[in-house]
Design an enzyme around this catalytic site. Structure first.
Site, PDB file in Angstrom:
ATOM      1  N   ASP A 191      -6.044   5.614 -21.607  1.00 51.48           N
ATOM      2  CA  ASP A 191      -6.839   5.737 -20.378  1.00 51.48           C
ATOM      3  C   ASP A 191      -8.097   4.879 -20.502  1.00 51.48           C
ATOM      4  O   ASP A 191      -8.811   4.946 -21.506  1.00 51.48           O
ATOM      5  CB  ASP A 191      -7.207   7.208 -20.164  1.00 51.48           C
ATOM      6  CG  ASP A 191      -7.957   7.442 -18.862  1.00 51.48           C
ATOM      7  OD1 ASP A 191      -8.016   6.524 -18.025  1.00 51.48           O
ATOM      8  OD2 ASP A 191      -8.489   8.559 -18.700  1.00 51.48           O
ATOM      9  N   SER A 243     -12.540  13.433 -15.137  1.00 53.79           N
ATOM     10  CA  SER A 243     -13.052  12.149 -14.670  1.00 53.79           C
ATOM     11  C   SER A 243     -14.502  12.299 -14.201  1.00 53.79           C
ATOM     12  O   SER A 243     -15.359  12.738 -14.963  1.00 53.79           O
ATOM     13  CB  SER A 243     -12.134  11.602 -13.566  1.00 53.79           C
ATOM     14  OG  SER A 243     -12.417  10.265 -13.273  1.00 53.79           O
ATOM     15  N   HIS A 270      -4.511   8.273 -16.502  1.00 56.25           N
ATOM     16  CA  HIS A 270      -5.760   8.957 -16.186  1.00 56.25           C
ATOM     17  C   HIS A 270      -5.523  10.270 -15.456  1.00 56.25           C
ATOM     18  O   HIS A 270      -6.424  11.070 -15.295  1.00 56.25           O
ATOM     19  CB  HIS A 270      -6.639   8.033 -15.317  1.00 56.25           C
ATOM     20  CG  HIS A 270      -7.984   8.595 -14.998  1.00 56.25           C
ATOM     21  ND1 HIS A 270      -8.922   8.908 -15.965  1.00 56.25           N
ATOM     22  CD2 HIS A 270      -8.562   8.923 -13.803  1.00 56.25           C
ATOM     23  CE1 HIS A 270     -10.009   9.386 -15.391  1.00 56.25           C
ATOM     24  NE2 HIS A 270      -9.819   9.421 -14.086  1.00 56.25           N
TER      25      HIS A 270
END
Length: 370
Positions: free
Chosen positions: A284, A222, A338
């Site tokens: 995602d 991320s 995610h």
């Protein structure tokens, strides 16, 4: 790990790769440059070769370690720090056999809330990750080189989430005195950038005699993947311009990375030789931002308007992951898709885009991580 004992070596000693066996699967030590993206992973992804899968998961585990070792409890007196010392990190986190030694912790300040609420920033900032170098002779021989790894943590604090909302591109500058910023809060400020650059420079000098068998790997999930991409660009630029050590491969294993720059940034990264492999869960949303309206998916129009401060392009090579695991939940919870542990579960069972999921026994109880 190698089975046969090796003589004790100093940290800066060189171990040559062992010869390839007659096995149908080549040893990692003989193909490590291909695994690190020397040829942009052509022919290695679909189907995915076992060496690449194992290396990607190994680096992904280091990104997961950054989450697990971070004290993100706002009520804790040690909030924003790592639970363990550099010496104890791998041992305490169950990775004592990794073969790596932590050389530096990386910190950064989050300044946005300070401006809003007038809070005084921490002296060194919050803990974002670590730099480590492979020192174990057995692991060096297995890898085929001395490996330096930089692992970044993703967003885990309220301050970090607010920083993530910023999505206006600003110019990149290669300077020790300026802030290194990309997009979507992916900021390597003066403190963290100097820590990374100075320690990488130091390690290169320590292992200068191993220049032909040295690698620098960045990994993260991320926001951590975005930071890894920016840092890799920074380090490779530094290697090419300051030290002329352009032959040292710089690779990023990025999990769930958002876009981090414009087209010029992506092209410059390719020119200087930054290799980025992005693992993307198709369900995602994070890899689809920023640049919801103007990005690399809208073709020629985005190229015409690339000068705008919100036109984004992905970098590197994308490996799309399908949610074809029988252990995946049927949920509308977007955060689930995610999650880093899911990002490690999917490639672990991934064989190829047209082949069924092949579970190896890793973390089938994925709801435990949400």
């Amino acid at each position: 790990m190698a089975v046969f004992p090796l003589p004790q070596l100093e940290d800066n000693a060189v171990l040559l790769p062992s010869s390839q066996t007659n096995s149908t699967q080549p040893q990692l030590c003989d193909v490590w440059r291909d695994i690190q993206g020397a040829h942009n992973w052509n022919g290695l992804l679909d189907p995915m070769v076992p060496n690449l899968k194992a290396e990607a998961l190994r680096y992904g585990n280091l990104a997961q370690l950054c989450y697990n070792a971070f004290d993100g409890k706002s009520y804790s007196k040690n909030y924003g720090t790592c639970y363990h010392s550099k010496r104890d990190l791998f041992n305490k986190m169950g990775m004592s056999e990794s073969g790596y030694k932590v050389t530096k912790y990386v910190y950064a300040n989050t300044n946005l809330l300070n401006k809003v609420f007038g809070e005084k920033p921490k002296d060194q900032g919050v803990w974002l990750g670590f730099i480590a170098v492979c020192t174990d002779p057995n692991e060096i021989r297995r890898l085929g080189r001395r490996d330096i790894v930089i692992a970044w943590r993703g967003t885990q604090t309220a301050e970090g989430w607010i920083e993530d909302l910023r999505d206006i591109l600003i110019p990149t500058r290669l300077s020790y005195r300026c802030k290194r910023t990309g997009a979507a809060g992916a900021t390597v400020n003066i403190s963290s950038r100097d820590l990374v650059v100075s320690d990488i420079e130091r390690l290169i000098q320590v292992y200068e005699k191993e220049m032909d068998n040295l690698s620098i790997i960045f990994t993260g999930h991320s926001l951590g993947a975005a930071l890894a991409t920016l840092s890799a660009y920074d380090i490779k630029q530094m290697l090419c311009t300051k030290h002329n050590f352009h032959q040292i491969p710089v690779t990023v294993f990025a999990f769930a990375s958002p876009r981090v720059g414009n087209l010029a940034f992506a092209k410059r990264g390719e020119e200087i030789g930054v290799k980025v492999l992005r693992f993307v869960n198709k369900r995602d949303l994070v890899p689809k931002v920023p640049g919801v309206c103007m990005n690399d998916n809208v073709g020629c129009l985005s190229k015409l308007l690339q000068w705008l401060p919100w036109t984004y392009f992905h970098v590197g090579v994308e490996l799309p992951l399908h949610n074809n695991s029988p252990f995946i939940q049927h949920t509308h919870n977007l955060a689930y898709f995610h999650n880093l542990e899911l990002y490690l579960h999917l490639p672990d069972g991934y064989v190829g885009s047209k082949q069924p999921f092949s579970w190896s026994g890793r973390d089938q109880a994925l709801d435990a991580y949400i």
